[in-house]
Design a protein around this motif. Structure first.
Motif, mmCIF file in Angstrom:
data_model
loop_
_atom_site.group_PDB
_atom_site.id
_atom_site.type_symbol
_atom_site.label_atom_id
_atom_site.label_comp_id
_atom_site.label_asym_id
_atom_site.label_seq_id
_atom_site.Cartn_x
_atom_site.Cartn_y
_atom_site.Cartn_z
ATOM 1 N N ALA A 198 0.848 -1.193 0.000
ATOM 2 C CA ALA A 198 0.000 0.000 0.000
ATOM 3 C C ALA A 198 0.882 1.241 0.000
ATOM 4 O O ALA A 198 1.973 1.245 0.577
ATOM 5 N N ALA A 199 0.412 2.293 -0.668
ATOM 6 C CA ALA A 199 1.159 3.551 -0.744
ATOM 7 C C ALA A 199 0.951 4.360 0.531
ATOM 8 O O ALA A 199 -0.146 4.389 1.085
ATOM 9 N N ILE A 200 2.020 4.999 1.001
ATOM 10 C CA ILE A 200 1.965 5.746 2.259
ATOM 11 C C ILE A 200 2.484 7.165 2.101
ATOM 12 O O ILE A 200 3.258 7.466 1.194
ATOM 13 N N LYS A 201 2.051 8.004 3.030
ATOM 14 C CA LYS A 201 2.592 9.347 3.195
ATOM 15 C C LYS A 201 2.902 9.524 4.676
ATOM 16 O O LYS A 201 2.029 9.356 5.530
ATOM 17 N N LEU A 202 4.155 9.815 4.982
ATOM 18 C CA LEU A 202 4.594 10.056 6.354
ATOM 19 C C LEU A 202 5.040 11.505 6.467
ATOM 20 O O LEU A 202 5.755 12.008 5.591
ATOM 21 N N SER A 203 4.632 12.163 7.528
ATOM 22 C CA SER A 203 5.071 13.546 7.712
ATOM 23 C C SER A 203 5.288 13.835 9.186
ATOM 24 O O SER A 203 4.666 13.224 10.051
ATOM 25 N N GLY A 204 6.211 14.735 9.434
ATOM 26 C CA GLY A 204 6.527 15.103 10.806
ATOM 27 C C GLY A 204 7.642 16.129 10.829
ATOM 28 O O GLY A 204 8.049 16.654 9.788
ATOM 29 N N GLN A 205 8.137 16.387 12.008
ATOM 30 C CA GLN A 205 9.218 17.354 12.167
ATOM 31 C C GLN A 205 10.446 16.681 12.770
ATOM 32 O O GLN A 205 10.332 15.738 13.561
ATOM 33 N N THR A 206 11.621 17.158 12.356
ATOM 34 C CA THR A 206 12.869 16.663 12.918
ATOM 35 C C THR A 206 13.869 17.812 12.973
ATOM 36 O O THR A 206 13.651 18.876 12.383
ATOM 37 N N ASN A 207 14.969 17.580 13.670
ATOM 38 C CA ASN A 207 15.993 18.604 13.795
ATOM 39 C C ASN A 207 17.165 18.235 12.892
ATOM 40 O O ASN A 207 17.815 17.205 13.094
ATOM 41 N N LEU A 208 17.420 19.075 11.903
ATOM 42 C CA LEU A 208 18.521 18.859 10.974
ATOM 43 C C LEU A 208 19.417 20.088 10.954
ATOM 44 O O LEU A 208 18.943 21.210 10.734
ATOM 45 N N ALA A 209 20.717 19.845 11.196
ATOM 46 C CA ALA A 209 21.707 20.932 11.171
ATOM 47 C C ALA A 209 21.286 22.093 12.056
ATOM 48 O O ALA A 209 21.434 23.273 11.689
ATOM 49 N N GLY A 210 20.712 21.766 13.200
ATOM 50 C CA GLY A 210 20.312 22.800 14.141
ATOM 51 C C GLY A 210 19.009 23.487 13.802
ATOM 52 O O GLY A 210 18.635 24.463 14.453
ATOM 53 N N LYS A 211 18.304 23.012 12.786
ATOM 54 C CA LYS A 211 17.040 23.613 12.384
ATOM 55 C C LYS A 211 15.897 22.616 12.561
ATOM 56 O O LYS A 211 16.070 21.419 12.332
#
Length: 280
Positions: free
Chosen positions: A186-199
């Motif tokens: 099945a096709a999925i969409k995942l979304s969220g927030q993470t910290n990358l390079a201090g951002k």
């Protein structure tokens, strides 16, 4: 006898008949209410016993929700054949150190078709001979567990699960109807927030889930980032979201045969036939 006396006598007879009719209607209504109440009480007692057995069968810490469908219940009880029994347990934790399984928020569903047991045995808690013609089992894996597993590689916050509805297909040419086959991808969409390079960056990932050896395997094909300058970190994110989730056996030992994406969860489902109600 005068005409006046005759009229009064007739009126009294009509009133008595009217009262008897009202009393009869009231008696029937009261009897009906009592029978319905007794039917529901008997069903509740049977549901309680099944909940106790299911707590053992599914190895739960608390009694699951049990509902015996169909009215009146007593007709099913007389036959010893309960057409449909729905069982639901929510927020179930699973930990198996041997298989390295630890999930904390599973939903477990079991739809029992034709549970066969005598009412006396059921109410007494004796279900050693009880059998079920077919069980449709389902386990729902929610975003809370996915977020926790992804955090083992890259910390995410508020990771969500949705079907990927970006693609549309043309109307298919009509063909002869066939029995639908279980979907193993099945096709999925995942979304969220993470910290990358201090951002703090919002991440949206598209891919697939696949049924692999009774578990869900996630693979990500495309990742969108708000900040284009962080594209070099896409491989790290893809690796973080390439997660395999194994919830163990489905209810009653059913083998997973289908996988699905819902808003907020993945589901594994399967069917098993001719199974005992009691834990063995």
């Amino acid at each position: 006898m005068t005409a006046g006396h005759s009229g009064q006598s007739g009126a009294r007879k009509v009133k008595r008949k009217s009262r008897r009719g009202k009393f009869l209607v009231i008696a029937v209504l009261v009897l009906g209410v009592l029978l319905v109440a007794a039917d529901f009480a008997l069903a509740a007692a049977a549901e309680y016993q099944i909940a106790q057995r299911m707590r053992e069968k599914l190895q739960l810490k608390e009694d699951p929700s049990v509902r015996i469908s169909g009215f009146p219940f007593v007709l099913q009880a007389v036959r010893g054949d309960y057409t449909r029994v729905e069982i639901d347990a929510y927020g179930v934790p699973i930990k198996d150190e041997q298989k390295d399984i630890e999930l904390r928020d599973l939903d477990i569903e079991a739809d029992l078709h034709h549970t066969r047991v005598e009412l006396g045995d059921l109410l007494a808690g004796n279900v050693s001979k009880a059998t079920i013609d077919q069980v449709d089992g389902k386990v729902r894996i929610k975003a809370l567990d996915l977020n926790r597993l992804a955090n083992q590689v890259t910390p995410f916050d508020k990771l969500s699960i949705e079907p990927d509805n970006r693609t549309t297909t043309a109307t298919p040419t009509p063909v002869a109807p066939e029995t639908p086959k279980p979907k193993t991808t099945a096709a999925i969409k995942l979304s969220g927030q993470t910290n990358l390079a201090g951002k703090t960056v919002t991440v949206t990932a598209y891919g697939q889930i696949a049924l692999v050896d009774g578990a869900i395997q996630i693979s990500v094909d495309d990742i969108e980032l708000e900040d284009a300058s962080l594209k070099q970190l896409v491989p790290q994110l893809r690796n973080a979201l390439a997660i395999k989730i194994d919830p163990g056996a489905l209810p009653f030992g059913a083998k997973p045969t289908a996988v699905e994406v819902e808003n907020g969860a993945f589901t594994l489902s399967g069917v098993i036939t001719d199974v005992p109600l009691e834990q063995r």
